[in-house]
Every structure is written in C-alpha cells, then in structure tokens.
Design an enzyme around this catalytic site. Sequence first.
Site, PDB file in Angstrom:
ATOM      1  N   ARG A 250      78.104 -60.322   2.372  1.00  0.00           N
ATOM      2  CA  ARG A 250      76.818 -59.696   3.001  1.00  0.00           C
ATOM      3  C   ARG A 250      75.979 -59.256   1.692  1.00  0.00           C
ATOM      4  O   ARG A 250      76.885 -58.699   0.752  1.00  0.00           O
ATOM      5  CB  ARG A 250      77.347 -58.764   3.877  1.00  0.00           C
ATOM      6  CG  ARG A 250      77.722 -59.329   5.265  1.00  0.00           C
ATOM      7  CD  ARG A 250      76.747 -59.694   6.055  1.00  0.00           C
ATOM      8  NE  ARG A 250      76.966 -60.327   7.418  1.00  0.00           N
ATOM      9  CZ  ARG A 250      77.353 -61.499   7.704  1.00  0.00           C
ATOM     10  NH1 ARG A 250      77.652 -62.246   6.775  1.00  0.00           N
ATOM     11  NH2 ARG A 250      77.711 -61.575   9.014  1.00  0.00           N
ATOM     12  N   GLU A 279      67.205 -59.418   4.961  1.00  0.00           N
ATOM     13  CA  GLU A 279      67.193 -60.988   5.193  1.00  0.00           C
ATOM     14  C   GLU A 279      65.990 -61.365   5.930  1.00  0.00           C
ATOM     15  O   GLU A 279      66.072 -60.781   7.069  1.00  0.00           O
ATOM     16  CB  GLU A 279      68.394 -61.783   5.417  1.00  0.00           C
ATOM     17  CG  GLU A 279      69.583 -61.693   4.406  1.00  0.00           C
ATOM     18  CD  GLU A 279      70.974 -62.299   4.830  1.00  0.00           C
ATOM     19  OE1 GLU A 279      71.766 -62.224   3.828  1.00  0.00           O
ATOM     20  OE2 GLU A 279      70.973 -62.790   5.955  1.00  0.00           O
ATOM     21  N   HIS A 298      70.899 -67.697   3.401  1.00  0.00           N
ATOM     22  CA  HIS A 298      72.030 -67.250   4.226  1.00  0.00           C
ATOM     23  C   HIS A 298      72.486 -68.467   4.854  1.00  0.00           C
ATOM     24  O   HIS A 298      72.621 -68.687   6.262  1.00  0.00           O
ATOM     25  CB  HIS A 298      71.722 -66.241   5.188  1.00  0.00           C
ATOM     26  CG  HIS A 298      73.169 -65.628   5.648  1.00  0.00           C
ATOM     27  ND1 HIS A 298      73.270 -64.322   6.049  1.00  0.00           N
ATOM     28  CD2 HIS A 298      74.352 -66.028   5.886  1.00  0.00           C
ATOM     29  CE1 HIS A 298      74.468 -64.027   6.504  1.00  0.00           C
ATOM     30  NE2 HIS A 298      75.362 -65.203   6.463  1.00  0.00           N
TER      31      HIS A 298
END
Length: 334
Positions: A250, A279, A298
């Site tokens: 993360r 993000e 991601h």
Amino acid sequence: MLHSGVMDSMGELPGVLVEEIGGICGVVEEHLDLIKKHFTVITLKEFMEKKEQLAEKIKSVFIWGAKPKVDCELLQSLPRLKVIASAGAGIDHLDLKMISSFGVKVANTPHAVTSATADMAMLLLLASARNLFEGCLIAASPHTERFHVNWVAEEVTGATLGIIGMGRIGYKIAQRAKAFEMKILYYNRNRRIEEERSVGATYCEKLADLLQQSDFVMLAITFTRETQRLIGKKELLLMKSTATLINVSRGAVVDQDALVEALQKGDIRAAALDVTYPEPLPRDHALLKLKNVIITPHMGSATRTTRRIMIEDMIQSILDALNGLPVSNEVSAI
C-alpha cells in the site's frame, strides 16, 4: 465449486449491491454472467432511486476497486445485509469494527491475488534494475542513430533482495527471486522457518539489518496502523545508495515526501511503485517528475484469470453467509 444460492420467499435471487456495471469502479461486464447465476445485481444508482423497494432485497455488497463506500448511512439503509465481499487482499478501506457492529460479515480474496501480485513485483524489480523504460525510449527515439555500447544497468542475478513481509505474496516473491539466484533476506513479525528453508532465505530480526544489506527492498507487508509510514527518512538513509525500493503493498507504507527527497538526493538509486497515496497521485506530484521512478496503476492483480478467480471467491463468500455456513476468507474485526 460454487454451491447454490438462496431464493427469497418470492422465489427470487438475493440482491447484491454493486457500484456500477462497467466504468472506472464497476464490475466488469464479462463477469456478470457468473454473478447473475446467483444474485440479482443492483447498482448503487438504482438503489438510491428506489431505496424503499430495493432495501429488503439486498443481502450482500460487492466491493470492486474500494467502491461502493461502506459507511453507517449505507449500513443503516440495508436491514437485511449479511455480508460484504471485497476484491483483493487489502481491507484498509473498510471499518471492520463498525461493520461488525451491524452484524455484517466481511470477506476478501487474499489467495486469488497472490501469484499475479508476486509476478508484478518481479516485473517492477526487473524493469527498474535493467532501466527498461529508458531502454525503450532509446530504441524508439527518432533521434537515435546508434546504440551506446557503454549504456548499462544493474545486475539481478546474485543481488540481495530484502523482502519486508513474508506472507503469502512475500513468499511467492521469494520463490521467484530464488529462480533468479538472488540472495534473499526477509523481515517479518514472525519467523517463518519452513518457508525460509524452502527458498534459502535469511531472517532479519531488525529491519535496519535488512535495509543496510539489500540491493532491492521489496515491500509486501499488510497495511495497518503499525506499518503506516514504516519506510521513512531514517529507513531510506539506511539503504544503500545503489538500492531500489519496490512497493506492491500500500502506498501509505512509505513516507512519500521522504522518498522524493531520497530519490532527488541520490540516497537510493530508484523506486518502483505499483501503489501510491493517494491513487492516482496529483498530476503535479514530484514523484511523477523523477526519472528514477517507475509508477504503475495498482495493477498487481490485473490479469483476466486472477480477476475471474477473485469474482468466484467473492461469490463463494456471499453464498456461504447466506447459507449459514462459515464464510470463506472471512476477515475478523479484531
């Protein structure tokens, strides 16, 4: 194999709430056939327009890409809700204690994403080590007349990889690193003797020891209050100036301001990040302007096979809950 669902008193399939179908945060249309075998799919927009008619039908929530947002207001509006199934391994977007207080269970898909995320971790490591993006630019540039014979990158074979977090994903990364003949160090809350023997890894009791010795530092750790900003200015200064930081956990595990400073000053060689905070990053963020950084969106679990398995796991968890069975991949609120 997925077992059968539960029909309501009217002979209808139980409702499952999703953010949307398609779009940026929606369930992928190619997965709808599988979902609709077991549930009546209700989008958030449909629910907001017809709350009174649909509230009693919805017994589960399907979270894809951290959407829809689960808060007290949503939970209060779903009196028959039994379970929330969330895609992926991370559950930091969910308030587990709050959800549990409503008598609702939570499940995720940790096993489904393991191999794909480990593959992504090694992709980032290799791409950063060998300056892949710069090489592509050189090869494709209209200004390139010949290749510089002395343009070189870093060796992976025989290099030291320090893995922070030897869970499912960390172990899979170690297995892949072993095939590259890397020396493997790991730092974990608990020593994993069987796994370290399998891949020839060395356990580091202190994080500092791993940071000082590693050519590549791989973050594969679960995000918690304890691991938030685990890698900050002090930790980055402990790393070799030739080392690369790779993050597939993360974004908030890293102090990004400190990372920018370390990359600008040359305290570390490079960073390869599949995750950031937030993000996506603001378009003017300093990390996006640095040449010694690789950032991907991601995409650790983003393969067709893995995403299909994630859907199957989520459906199974919901069916377990609706059938009064132990919930597959249930996440404890404790």
